[in-house]
Design an enzyme around this catalytic site. Sequence first.
Site, PDB file in Angstrom:
ATOM      1  CG  HIS A 113      -1.720  -1.249   1.367  1.00 51.40           C
ATOM      2  ND1 HIS A 113      -1.207  -2.445   1.803  1.00 51.40           N
ATOM      3  CD2 HIS A 113      -3.026  -1.474   1.091  1.00 51.40           C
ATOM      4  CE1 HIS A 113      -2.169  -3.355   1.803  1.00 51.40           C
ATOM      5  NE2 HIS A 113      -3.279  -2.798   1.376  1.00 51.40           N
ATOM      6  CG  HIS A 132      -6.024   1.283  -0.388  1.00 51.16           C
ATOM      7  ND1 HIS A 132      -6.064   1.651   0.932  1.00 51.16           N
ATOM      8  CD2 HIS A 132      -6.138  -0.073  -0.404  1.00 51.16           C
ATOM      9  CE1 HIS A 132      -6.200   0.563   1.674  1.00 51.16           C
ATOM     10  NE2 HIS A 132      -6.253  -0.496   0.901  1.00 51.16           N
ATOM     11  CD  GLU A 155     -20.105  -7.301  25.018  1.00 52.00           C
ATOM     12  OE1 GLU A 155     -20.171  -6.593  23.985  1.00 52.00           O
ATOM     13  OE2 GLU A 155     -21.058  -7.407  25.814  1.00 52.00           O
ATOM     14  CG  HIS A 173     -28.215 -15.140  26.936  1.00 48.82           C
ATOM     15  ND1 HIS A 173     -28.937 -14.546  25.925  1.00 48.82           N
ATOM     16  CD2 HIS A 173     -27.910 -14.150  27.803  1.00 48.82           C
ATOM     17  CE1 HIS A 173     -29.075 -13.261  26.190  1.00 48.82           C
ATOM     18  NE2 HIS A 173     -28.457 -12.987  27.312  1.00 48.82           N
TER      19      HIS A 173
HETATM   20  C1  LIG Z   1     -11.403  -5.259   9.823  1.00 48.20           C
HETATM   21  C2  LIG Z   1     -10.854  -5.080   8.454  1.00 48.20           C
HETATM   22  N1  LIG Z   1     -11.692  -5.100   7.391  1.00 48.20           N
HETATM   23  C3  LIG Z   1     -11.204  -4.978   6.150  1.00 48.20           C
HETATM   24  C4  LIG Z   1      -9.879  -4.826   5.917  1.00 48.20           C
HETATM   25  C5  LIG Z   1      -9.344  -4.745   4.493  1.00 48.20           C
HETATM   26  N2  LIG Z   1      -8.893  -3.373   4.223  1.00 48.20           N
HETATM   27  C6  LIG Z   1      -7.616  -3.031   4.335  1.00 48.20           C
HETATM   28  S1  LIG Z   1      -7.354  -1.415   4.024  1.00 48.20           S
HETATM   29  C7  LIG Z   1      -8.989  -1.159   3.682  1.00 48.20           C
HETATM   30  C8  LIG Z   1      -9.470   0.196   3.311  1.00 48.20           C
HETATM   31  C9  LIG Z   1      -9.068   1.152   4.343  1.00 48.20           C
HETATM   32  O1  LIG Z   1      -9.399   2.438   4.019  1.00 48.20           O
HETATM   33  P1  LIG Z   1      -8.766   3.603   4.852  1.00 48.20           P
HETATM   34  O2  LIG Z   1      -8.728   3.248   6.258  1.00 48.20           O
HETATM   35  O3  LIG Z   1      -9.450   4.837   4.461  1.00 48.20           O
HETATM   36  O4  LIG Z   1      -7.270   3.583   4.374  1.00 48.20           O
HETATM   37  P2  LIG Z   1      -6.583   4.429   3.205  1.00 48.20           P
HETATM   38  O5  LIG Z   1      -6.837   3.696   1.943  1.00 48.20           O
HETATM   39  O6  LIG Z   1      -7.171   5.762   3.219  1.00 48.20           O
HETATM   40  O7  LIG Z   1      -5.190   4.353   3.629  1.00 48.20           O
HETATM   41  C10 LIG Z   1      -9.703  -2.335   3.846  1.00 48.20           C
HETATM   42  C11 LIG Z   1     -11.168  -2.450   3.640  1.00 48.20           C
HETATM   43  C12 LIG Z   1      -9.036  -4.813   7.040  1.00 48.20           C
HETATM   44  N3  LIG Z   1      -7.722  -4.690   6.931  1.00 48.20           N
HETATM   45  N4  LIG Z   1      -9.552  -4.906   8.280  1.00 48.20           N
END
Ligand SMILES: Cc1ncc(C[n+]2csc(CCOP(=O)(O)OP(=O)(O)O)c2C)c(N)n1
Length: 685
Positions: free
Chosen positions: A29, A277, A429, A490
């Site tokens: 990234h 990204h 939680e 539960h």
């Molecule tokens: C809980 C979770 N869901 C999905 C992902 C997959 N994922 C990685 S980065 C991303 C997008 C993140 O967007 P943002 O936080 O805005 O990051 P930017 O591209 O702006 O750096 C996703 C969906 C993940 N890492 N964790």
Amino acid sequence: MSDEKMVQTAINTIRTLSIDAVQQAKSGHPGTPMALAPLVYTIWNRVMRFDPQDPIWPNRDRFVLSNGHASMLLWSVLHLTKTQAVDADYETLGHPSVSLDDIRHFRQLESRAPGHPEYHWVSGVETTTGPLGQGVATSVGMGIAQKWLANRYNRPSFEIFDYNIYAICGDGCMMEGVASEAASLAAHLELDNLCWIYDNNHITIEGSTRIAFTEDVEARFLAYGWNVLRVGDANDLERIEHAVDIFRKTKERPTFIVLDSHIGYGSPHKQDTAAAHGEPLGDDEVRLTKRSYGWPEDAKFLVPDGVYEHFAAGVGARGAKARQQWNELFAAYRAKYPDLATEIEQMQRRELPAGWDRNLPVFPADPKGIAGRDASAKALNVLAQNIPWFLGGSADLGPSNKTTLTYEGAGDFEAGSPGGKNLHFGIREHAMAATVNGMSLSKLRPFGATFFIFSDYARPAIRLSALMELPTIFVFTHDAMGDGEDGPTHQPVEQLASLRAIPGLVTLRPGDANEVVEAYRYIVQLRHEPAVLALSRQPLPTLDRSKYAAASGVARGAYVLADAPGGNPEVILIASGSEVSLAIEAHEQLLAEGIRSRVVSMPSWDIFDHQTQEYRDSVLPPKVTGRVAVEQASTFGWERYVGTSGRIIGMKTFGASAPLKELQRKFGFEPEHLVAAAKEQLGKK
Ligand SMILES: Cc1ncc(C[n+]2csc(CCOP(=O)(O)OP(=O)(O)O)c2C)c(N)n1
Ligand SMILES: [Mg+2]
């Protein structure tokens, strides 16, 4: 080179190392490191008290990269600051944590620059991130820990603990529920040591945040009670520094800085697009981008002259001085408060104080017995008194979990009184589990509690505690059908199997009060593994240990509790938790009928699986194939102990709403049923 030019060069080094590493790996990234390099530069080189020579110095400021996909930010800055590697015994190894070669091998096997920040793999990583929202939630635990440590250990003129926590997050973190839970808790607790910086770039993987995320994030944080600031330009170092200054002066509220940025900053075709990204820029775009930075277009993994020195003169010098001053302060503190100093040192090395198990209860035989949760309450209260830094709480179920510490002086951890040992996580939680992780990363010994069924709500953070090798403790009560009338919503069924599937997580379901105590005795000595306790709501008979084997067998995961006279059994009953006494009842009936049965109490698969083959064979002799396992949980996985011809009495459906007795009858958890199954195993009717 002018100062200003040097600063730009340092920032562009972070950017281009990130770009090159992702390009080389053909994965990663690049866009967010390109955008946030100035922020990370400012926090590290101008603000943080962090000594690269000793990345585990107890009073260092913490840096959490909650948007873990931007890991190249961290690898770049750990490399450029020459942060040193430290091993699991807390010894400095004399080589850098992240080498340039590691960065060249970004995302490759064995590289100390893996895809996402991994605590325990790379020194200088404060917590594992990647599952979005976890980092910021964990940072709340770090904030709680700092407050607790300061309250207990600081003395007039001795500010032993006064560090801050900086967490960077993106849109993804802001969308995840766990961050909201944690943000709400952080403001309630007035954690003014906590600063979250939100990378407001309007981009996630699918494109513009317009498609899914249009709330007013600032208003939300204001409503939580945070101090909300805004920096309109991620390249404006002065504004960033100014905002951080305001954070440091703000009392009784955590600070949230909204930072407007451009993902893929400097890339002529990819800036502000989702394409920046999560994929390499491509060779041509890399050149164009480097040109826009005024960087040599063909240079790769270039660290220009003076950059290392620039970081050494910034964070390096400031951190070294801060640590040295702290060391002097701590030496004087040790002279004046030797006992407190010893505590701090033991805690830092995850050691236990002398006498930590003094007064742990022993329960006399009692057919009526005591509930797992009540036995747990007694053990918790003893441990919390013996181990000063042992503390925890429940997600609003303290009275049910029996986890509220009731001894004189235990106290509540609240904003105005951060020295209490009872935390109130509220009905959160997931944030609770992440918070417990953050506290453990800060070397406290925390526990979190809820009903076993709601471990599902905490599971992502429990998984991370195992991945990070943290000795966190999760106390889960109402572990099976004991919830009776509450019904299937539960009643846990698949939770045991699913937690047993997490590598490195120790799961224990003790069978009576003394097994509960032995389970705690075992867990408390763990230094690098989290543990889950599944405890009963209802009373379980306290077994007569003069007749049956000692409960200390818990430490081996499974043990022969009762045997055929002289050993040499023909059928083995294996049970955990509330079904142990059931198995004993069946065993006595079988013996009376002349059937040579054995009862194995198996509170923990994980611990048992780590015993020697010899021991395991002595408990479950391979030649004895007549086997019955009984557990009020999914039958999933028990084949490994009963074999393909054995019987498993467990749950294949969800439970039901009814008094426990009726449920035990409906689902076959009665001694007669076990007796019949055992006979069936032997071909007898
Ligand atoms: C809980 C979770 N869901 C999905 C992902 C997959 N994922 C990685 S980065 C991303 C997008 C993140 O967007 P943002 O936080 O805005 O990051 P930017 O591209 O702006 O750096 C996703 C969906 C993940 N890492 N964790
Ligand atoms: Mg984004």
